[in-house]
Structure formats: C-alpha cells, structure tokens
Design an enzyme around this catalytic site. Structure first.
Site, PDB file in Angstrom:
ATOM      1  N   ASN A  90     -47.269 -15.482  59.653  1.00  0.00           N
ATOM      2  CA  ASN A  90     -46.500 -14.477  58.923  1.00  0.00           C
ATOM      3  C   ASN A  90     -46.171 -13.253  59.770  1.00  0.00           C
ATOM      4  O   ASN A  90     -45.114 -12.653  59.611  1.00  0.00           O
ATOM      5  CB  ASN A  90     -47.287 -14.043  57.678  1.00  0.00           C
ATOM      6  CG  ASN A  90     -46.697 -12.815  57.026  1.00  0.00           C
ATOM      7  OD1 ASN A  90     -45.649 -12.876  56.397  1.00  0.00           O
ATOM      8  ND2 ASN A  90     -47.375 -11.682  57.175  1.00  0.00           N
ATOM      9  N   SER A 143     -36.835 -16.307  58.058  1.00  0.00           N
ATOM     10  CA  SER A 143     -36.029 -15.294  57.378  1.00  0.00           C
ATOM     11  C   SER A 143     -34.639 -15.869  57.176  1.00  0.00           C
ATOM     12  O   SER A 143     -34.174 -16.695  57.973  1.00  0.00           O
ATOM     13  CB  SER A 143     -35.938 -14.020  58.220  1.00  0.00           C
ATOM     14  OG  SER A 143     -34.954 -13.141  57.700  1.00  0.00           O
ATOM     15  N   TYR A 156     -34.018 -10.067  66.251  1.00  0.00           N
ATOM     16  CA  TYR A 156     -34.724 -10.599  65.075  1.00  0.00           C
ATOM     17  C   TYR A 156     -34.045 -11.867  64.569  1.00  0.00           C
ATOM     18  O   TYR A 156     -34.704 -12.868  64.281  1.00  0.00           O
ATOM     19  CB  TYR A 156     -34.758  -9.530  63.982  1.00  0.00           C
ATOM     20  CG  TYR A 156     -35.516  -9.922  62.740  1.00  0.00           C
ATOM     21  CD1 TYR A 156     -36.902  -9.813  62.694  1.00  0.00           C
ATOM     22  CD2 TYR A 156     -34.852 -10.381  61.613  1.00  0.00           C
ATOM     23  CE1 TYR A 156     -37.607 -10.155  61.544  1.00  0.00           C
ATOM     24  CE2 TYR A 156     -35.540 -10.728  60.462  1.00  0.00           C
ATOM     25  CZ  TYR A 156     -36.917 -10.613  60.428  1.00  0.00           C
ATOM     26  OH  TYR A 156     -37.609 -10.954  59.290  1.00  0.00           O
ATOM     27  N   LYS A 160     -35.870 -15.575  64.476  1.00  0.00           N
ATOM     28  CA  LYS A 160     -36.096 -16.310  63.232  1.00  0.00           C
ATOM     29  C   LYS A 160     -35.345 -17.638  63.220  1.00  0.00           C
ATOM     30  O   LYS A 160     -35.812 -18.624  62.637  1.00  0.00           O
ATOM     31  CB  LYS A 160     -35.703 -15.443  62.032  1.00  0.00           C
ATOM     32  CG  LYS A 160     -36.629 -14.253  61.816  1.00  0.00           C
ATOM     33  CD  LYS A 160     -38.080 -14.686  61.608  1.00  0.00           C
ATOM     34  CE  LYS A 160     -38.972 -13.516  61.260  1.00  0.00           C
ATOM     35  NZ  LYS A 160     -40.382 -13.922  61.017  1.00  0.00           N
TER      36      LYS A 160
END
Length: 261
Positions: A90, A143, A156, A160
C-alpha cells in the site's frame, strides 16, 4: 470465524489512509496484522485501536526503500506471527510536479525506488510462501491514475501503470504455486490524512458516476475480498474502486453545457 481468521498479514503504509482502514478491517476479520509505517506514535495508535476492539496487531518501523527492507520485514513477521500469508503493498510516495520541472532525484524516488521496493518485497514474500508451501495473497494498491493522465503527476501515473502490469506478470509466474496476485486501483479517495481543498475534491466528485467521493472505508473491503478465499478464482486483475470515474471522466456540469448539445 472471520474471513481472514489466523492469517498473518503485512500491510505497508498502514499508519494512515487506505492502509489504516485496511488494517482495521483485516483485524476485524480475524487476521494477525502487522502495521508498518515510519512514525512510531501513529503506528502505536493504530495497534492500540485494533487491540481495543479485540483484534490482534503489532507494528514495525521500516524504510521500504532500503535494500534490506524485505529481509527486515520478513524476519519481523516470522518472529511475531510465525510467517506471512498476505502482503498488501500500500505504501507509496509521490510529489506533484510539472513534467518539465521533474528532476532525476524525484523521478527515482517516485518511480524507480518505489517500483523496486514493491518488486523486491513481493519477491521475498513470494519465495517464503513457496518455501513454506503456503497458499498466499499479494495485493498491490495501484491507482486509476494508471489509466489516464493527470497534470503534474507524470511520475505517479507512470509508477501506478507499472504496478498494474507487474500484477499481471507476477500472477502468471506465481499462479502455479497458488499465490494469487491482484491489485486495487482507487480513484480520488478521502482519507484520515486528507489535505486537499474542498473545491479540488468537488471537482473530482463531479467526474464520477456516484453522488459522493470515495473514502478509504470503501476501498478496504475490496482489498479484503482479494485477500480472502472468496477471490480464489481471480489473479492478475486490477479492480478499480473509483465511483465510476474511469468510465465517466467528464464533469456533469461540463456534460450539460450547451456547447456539447
């Protein structure tokens, strides 16, 4: 009995946010939960909350980007719980930056180091499950940014997206050992450490199909499902939990604009 009764679960980044809600839910379902973070006070608070509700939990502090992190965490799991049955990757790091302003140090922290930490912790845990002849579950928190671009979040988004395809590749190789690998892809999610302004959250709410934004409490049950025996027919998949945002991606007010009619 709970759906995770007696299962030992390591949840990285579980002192707040989605990891925090997942840790509480896992414990409520009978799991032996290892809370992991970088802040002792917050980790202790989560463990105390779980124990006060009758759950079983311990915590460990660890820098996931350190090369010895997988060995440190596995050793801790064996000392406290006798091993590991479930891993939830996570924890993540991201820094909003325009593409043209991102430097190598931030790229490495947000992409290279992050993917490396997920990759090698999963590798160590998988090998241990194989050695112990354990049926295991590995869940990555991806995500919906893996599926579409976001301004100021190029690193990011790339990281992901890598998690989503890593999930597929791991599932192919680990399936014969009865190690199931899946991912959950949250959309914009309000957590207990929310810092974004209300008008920003409202703009994200308008992009979904449901009337309210997701909360971490709505993400945790999806992680629980993939960690439980109920998902034994599923591997290599990424489950979007985003209130329909991936399907819509157009604010309602814009959709109703005369310009589009």
């Amino acid at each position: 009995m709970g759906r995770l009764e007696g299962k030992a679960a390591l949840i990285t980044g579980s002192s707040s946010g989605i990891g925090y809600e997942t840790a509480k839910l896992f414990a409520a379902e009978g799991a032996l939960v290892m809370v992991m973070g970088r802040n002792a006070e917050r980790c202790e608070a989560v463990v105390k909350e779980i124990r006060e509700k009758g759950g079983k939990a311990e915590y460990t502090l660890c820098d996931l980007y350190a090369e010895d992190a997988p060995e440190v965490l596995l050793k801790r799991m064996k000392e406290v719980f006798g091993g590991i049955d479930i891993l939830v990757n996570n924890a993540a790091w991201w820094k909003g930056q325009p593409f043209l302003e991102t430097n190598r140090a931030d790229f490495r922290k947000g992409f290279s180091d992050y993917i490396e930490s997920v990759y090698f912790l999963s590798q160590a845990v998988s090998q241990d499950m194989i050695d112990e002849k354990k049926k295991g579950k590995i869940i990555h928190i991806a995500s919906t940014a893996a599926y579409y671009g976001e301004r100021g979040m190029s690193v990011y988004c790339a990281a992901k997206a890598a998690v989503v395809n890593l999930t597929r590749a791991m599932a192919l190789e680990l399936g014969p050992h009865e190690i199931y690998v899946n991912a959950v892809a949250p959309g914009t999610t309000v957590t207990n450490n929310e810092k974004r302004p209300a008008h920003v959250l409202e703009s994200f709410r308008l992009m979904g199909a449901l009337p309210e934004l997701n909360t971490a409490e709505k993400i945790a049950p999806a992680v629980l499902f993939l960690a439980s025996g109920e998902s034994d027919g599923i591997t290599g998949e990424t489950l979007a939990v985003d209130g329909g945002c991936v399907q819509i991606r157009m604010p309602e007010k814009l959709y109703e604009s005369p310009i589009l009619l």
